[in-house]
Scaffold this motif. Structure first.
Motif, PDB file in Angstrom:
ATOM      1  N   ASP A 281     117.818 -25.050  48.058  1.00  0.00           N
ATOM      2  CA  ASP A 281     117.228 -25.982  47.048  1.00  0.00           C
ATOM      3  C   ASP A 281     116.145 -25.296  46.421  1.00  0.00           C
ATOM      4  N   ASN A 282     115.293 -24.566  47.391  1.00  0.00           N
ATOM      5  CA  ASN A 282     114.247 -23.967  46.643  1.00  0.00           C
ATOM      6  C   ASN A 282     114.638 -22.946  45.333  1.00  0.00           C
ATOM      7  N   VAL A 283     115.650 -22.624  45.340  1.00  0.00           N
ATOM      8  CA  VAL A 283     115.995 -21.564  44.277  1.00  0.00           C
ATOM      9  C   VAL A 283     116.474 -22.412  42.993  1.00  0.00           C
ATOM     10  N   LEU A 284     116.962 -23.540  43.170  1.00  0.00           N
ATOM     11  CA  LEU A 284     117.486 -24.597  42.165  1.00  0.00           C
ATOM     12  C   LEU A 284     115.917 -24.865  41.438  1.00  0.00           C
ATOM     13  N   ASN A 285     115.179 -25.375  42.492  1.00  0.00           N
ATOM     14  CA  ASN A 285     113.736 -25.856  42.134  1.00  0.00           C
ATOM     15  C   ASN A 285     113.057 -24.983  41.303  1.00  0.00           C
ATOM     16  N   ASP A 286     112.983 -23.641  41.697  1.00  0.00           N
ATOM     17  CA  ASP A 286     112.333 -22.426  40.927  1.00  0.00           C
ATOM     18  C   ASP A 286     112.811 -22.338  39.682  1.00  0.00           C
ATOM     19  N   LEU A 287     114.463 -22.396  39.773  1.00  0.00           N
ATOM     20  CA  LEU A 287     114.850 -22.114  38.284  1.00  0.00           C
ATOM     21  C   LEU A 287     114.745 -23.106  37.391  1.00  0.00           C
ATOM     22  N   ARG A 288     114.731 -24.188  37.610  1.00  0.00           N
ATOM     23  CA  ARG A 288     114.325 -25.526  36.776  1.00  0.00           C
ATOM     24  C   ARG A 288     113.031 -25.286  36.135  1.00  0.00           C
ATOM     25  N   GLU A 289     111.908 -25.009  37.237  1.00  0.00           N
ATOM     26  CA  GLU A 289     110.733 -24.902  36.678  1.00  0.00           C
ATOM     27  C   GLU A 289     110.540 -24.055  35.659  1.00  0.00           C
ATOM     28  N   THR A 290     111.272 -22.698  35.720  1.00  0.00           N
ATOM     29  CA  THR A 290     110.994 -21.459  35.080  1.00  0.00           C
ATOM     30  C   THR A 290     111.714 -21.936  33.699  1.00  0.00           C
ATOM     31  N   ALA A 291     112.790 -22.668  33.593  1.00  0.00           N
ATOM     32  CA  ALA A 291     113.596 -23.154  32.477  1.00  0.00           C
ATOM     33  C   ALA A 291     112.307 -24.114  31.826  1.00  0.00           C
ATOM     34  N   ARG A 292     111.768 -24.841  32.487  1.00  0.00           N
ATOM     35  CA  ARG A 292     110.831 -25.936  31.810  1.00  0.00           C
ATOM     36  C   ARG A 292     109.751 -25.083  31.135  1.00  0.00           C
ATOM     37  N   ASN A 293     109.144 -24.098  31.979  1.00  0.00           N
ATOM     38  CA  ASN A 293     107.929 -23.685  31.569  1.00  0.00           C
ATOM     39  C   ASN A 293     108.131 -22.647  30.317  1.00  0.00           C
ATOM     40  N   ILE A 294     109.225 -22.011  30.302  1.00  0.00           N
ATOM     41  CA  ILE A 294     109.607 -21.204  29.146  1.00  0.00           C
ATOM     42  C   ILE A 294     109.679 -22.226  27.709  1.00  0.00           C
ATOM     43  N   SER A 295     110.390 -23.229  27.882  1.00  0.00           N
ATOM     44  CA  SER A 295     110.541 -24.259  27.026  1.00  0.00           C
ATOM     45  C   SER A 295     109.257 -24.833  26.472  1.00  0.00           C
ATOM     46  N   ARG A 296     108.312 -24.877  27.246  1.00  0.00           N
ATOM     47  CA  ARG A 296     106.926 -25.444  26.979  1.00  0.00           C
ATOM     48  C   ARG A 296     106.355 -24.386  26.126  1.00  0.00           C
ATOM     49  N   GLU A 297     106.417 -23.080  26.450  1.00  0.00           N
ATOM     50  CA  GLU A 297     105.918 -21.896  25.594  1.00  0.00           C
ATOM     51  C   GLU A 297     106.462 -21.921  24.316  1.00  0.00           C
ATOM     52  N   LEU A 298     107.492 -22.486  24.192  1.00  0.00           N
ATOM     53  CA  LEU A 298     108.245 -22.457  22.790  1.00  0.00           C
ATOM     54  C   LEU A 298     107.930 -23.710  22.148  1.00  0.00           C
ATOM     55  N   GLY A 299     107.184 -24.525  22.671  1.00  0.00           N
ATOM     56  CA  GLY A 299     106.780 -25.826  21.924  1.00  0.00           C
ATOM     57  C   GLY A 299     107.814 -27.201  22.174  1.00  0.00           C
ATOM     58  N   ALA A 300     108.703 -26.725  23.465  1.00  0.00           N
ATOM     59  CA  ALA A 300     109.304 -28.283  23.416  1.00  0.00           C
ATOM     60  C   ALA A 300     108.647 -29.162  24.282  1.00  0.00           C
ATOM     61  N   VAL A 301     108.983 -30.369  24.014  1.00  0.00           N
ATOM     62  CA  VAL A 301     108.125 -31.647  24.268  1.00  0.00           C
ATOM     63  C   VAL A 301     108.884 -32.297  25.514  1.00  0.00           C
ATOM     64  N   SER A 302     109.956 -32.143  25.753  1.00  0.00           N
ATOM     65  CA  SER A 302     110.822 -32.570  26.943  1.00  0.00           C
ATOM     66  C   SER A 302     111.851 -31.529  27.335  1.00  0.00           C
ATOM     67  N   TRP A 303     111.980 -31.760  28.574  1.00  0.00           N
ATOM     68  CA  TRP A 303     113.060 -30.996  29.303  1.00  0.00           C
ATOM     69  C   TRP A 303     113.985 -31.490  30.327  1.00  0.00           C
ATOM     70  N   PRO A 304     115.081 -31.480  30.518  1.00  0.00           N
ATOM     71  CA  PRO A 304     115.987 -31.014  29.505  1.00  0.00           C
ATOM     72  C   PRO A 304     116.181 -32.072  28.391  1.00  0.00           C
ATOM     73  N   PRO A 305     116.269 -31.377  27.280  1.00  0.00           N
ATOM     74  CA  PRO A 305     116.609 -32.031  26.029  1.00  0.00           C
ATOM     75  C   PRO A 305     117.888 -32.795  25.880  1.00  0.00           C
ATOM     76  N   PRO A 306     118.007 -33.690  24.820  1.00  0.00           N
ATOM     77  CA  PRO A 306     119.227 -34.480  24.918  1.00  0.00           C
ATOM     78  C   PRO A 306     120.258 -33.584  24.255  1.00  0.00           C
ATOM     79  N   VAL A 307     121.492 -33.710  24.276  1.00  0.00           N
ATOM     80  CA  VAL A 307     122.505 -33.272  23.616  1.00  0.00           C
ATOM     81  C   VAL A 307     122.884 -34.008  22.383  1.00  0.00           C
ATOM     82  N   VAL A 308     122.825 -33.213  21.265  1.00  0.00           N
ATOM     83  CA  VAL A 308     123.035 -33.681  19.808  1.00  0.00           C
ATOM     84  C   VAL A 308     124.014 -32.654  19.120  1.00  0.00           C
ATOM     85  N   ARG A 309     125.017 -33.537  18.646  1.00  0.00           N
ATOM     86  CA  ARG A 309     125.842 -32.528  17.984  1.00  0.00           C
ATOM     87  C   ARG A 309     125.221 -32.213  16.632  1.00  0.00           C
TER      88      ARG A 309
END
Length: 257
Positions: A224-252
């Motif tokens: 579980d800690n691997v999953l949590n660390d992965l999600r937190e990493t993806a969230r942190n990188i997204s914040r660095e890129l200016g994302a306001v929410s994570w995960p984002p909604p799926v839009v065609r």
């Protein structure tokens, strides 16, 4: 469209994924006369974009593409902003970490952190994996339904006996990935190797990359800690890129037209 450039691009595309093809095979794949393909290949070879096998008659991608790709990779904002986070993820999990982006119907590894155990490992930056057989690719397809529809219009190739190639099965999996924010693959690209990936979004809410941890299948499933660390990493990188929410909604993407 300039026909000669279009044909040259198709030759390079045909050779991606470490393929080695002869003139006759390329001509059949592109539905062009062998003499035409021969001229294109020789022109690309003169610029180092295509190389001929030593003592053989097949061609492969040339070294000049690696130089060009490294320049391109160094300019990618997502790669620059992600590197400290992926390095920390590798340190915390003890696993190899990949950062991948969409490349036609594949995912290209734009950054790779090796396992921090000092073992001998091949560098993977610049390698590509069929999107449907990669956890990173599944993430990118789950958040880009239009690309998934285009991919499913052609037969999917199987890399191992565990590769999923049924569009209905993959479509169901994509919905689950979007809901959970995580994709998995077990032995689908390489036997003995499994991975877990999460989306990286930018300020527009678009998923532009995926970050993954890679482990031996003998160690699957991840803790579980691997999953949590992965999600937190993806969230942190997204914040660095200016994302306001994570995960984002799926839009065609077609819905925005």
């Amino acid at each position: 469209m300039i026909q000669s450039i279009d044909r040259a691009a198709k030759v390079l595309s045909s050779l991606q994924g470490a393929r080695h093809l002869g003139i006759t095979e390329l001509a059949a794949a592109l539905d062009l006369p062998p003499s035409t393909v021969h001229g294109i290949v020789k022109s690309l070879q003169s610029h180092g974009l295509v190389a001929k096998e030593p003592n053989g008659n097949r061609y492969m991608l040339g070294p000049a593409l690696l130089k060009l790709s490294n320049v391109y990779l160094d300019t990618l904002d997502v790669r620059a902003r992600a590197m400290r986070w992926t390095r920390e993820l590798a340190r915390r999990t003890g696993l190899a970490v990949r950062l991948g982006a969409e490349l036609f119907d594949e995912v290209i590894i734009i950054h790779h952190n090796r396992r921090p155990d000092g073992s001998q490992q091949m560098p993977e930056t610049g390698l590509s994996i069929p999107a449907h057989a990669s956890a990173m690719g599944k993430v990118l397809l789950a958040w880009n339904p239009d690309a998934a529809d285009d991919l499913f219009s052609r037969p999917l190739r199987s890399l191992t006996g565990d590769t999923l190639t049924d569009p209905a099965t993959l479509t169901l999996q994509f919905a689950q990935i979007a809901e959970r924010g995580v994709a998995t693959e077990e032995d689908e690209a390489v036997l003995g190797e499994s991975s877990l990936a999460a989306p990286v979004a930018d300020r527009s809410g678009s998923v532009i990359a995926a970050v993954a941890v890679v482990m031996p299948s003998s160690e699957w499933p991840p803790e579980d800690n691997v999953l949590n660390d992965l999600r937190e990493t993806a969230r942190n990188i997204s914040r660095e890129l200016g994302a306001v929410s994570w995960p984002p909604p799926v839009v065609r993407r077609s819905d925005d037209d």
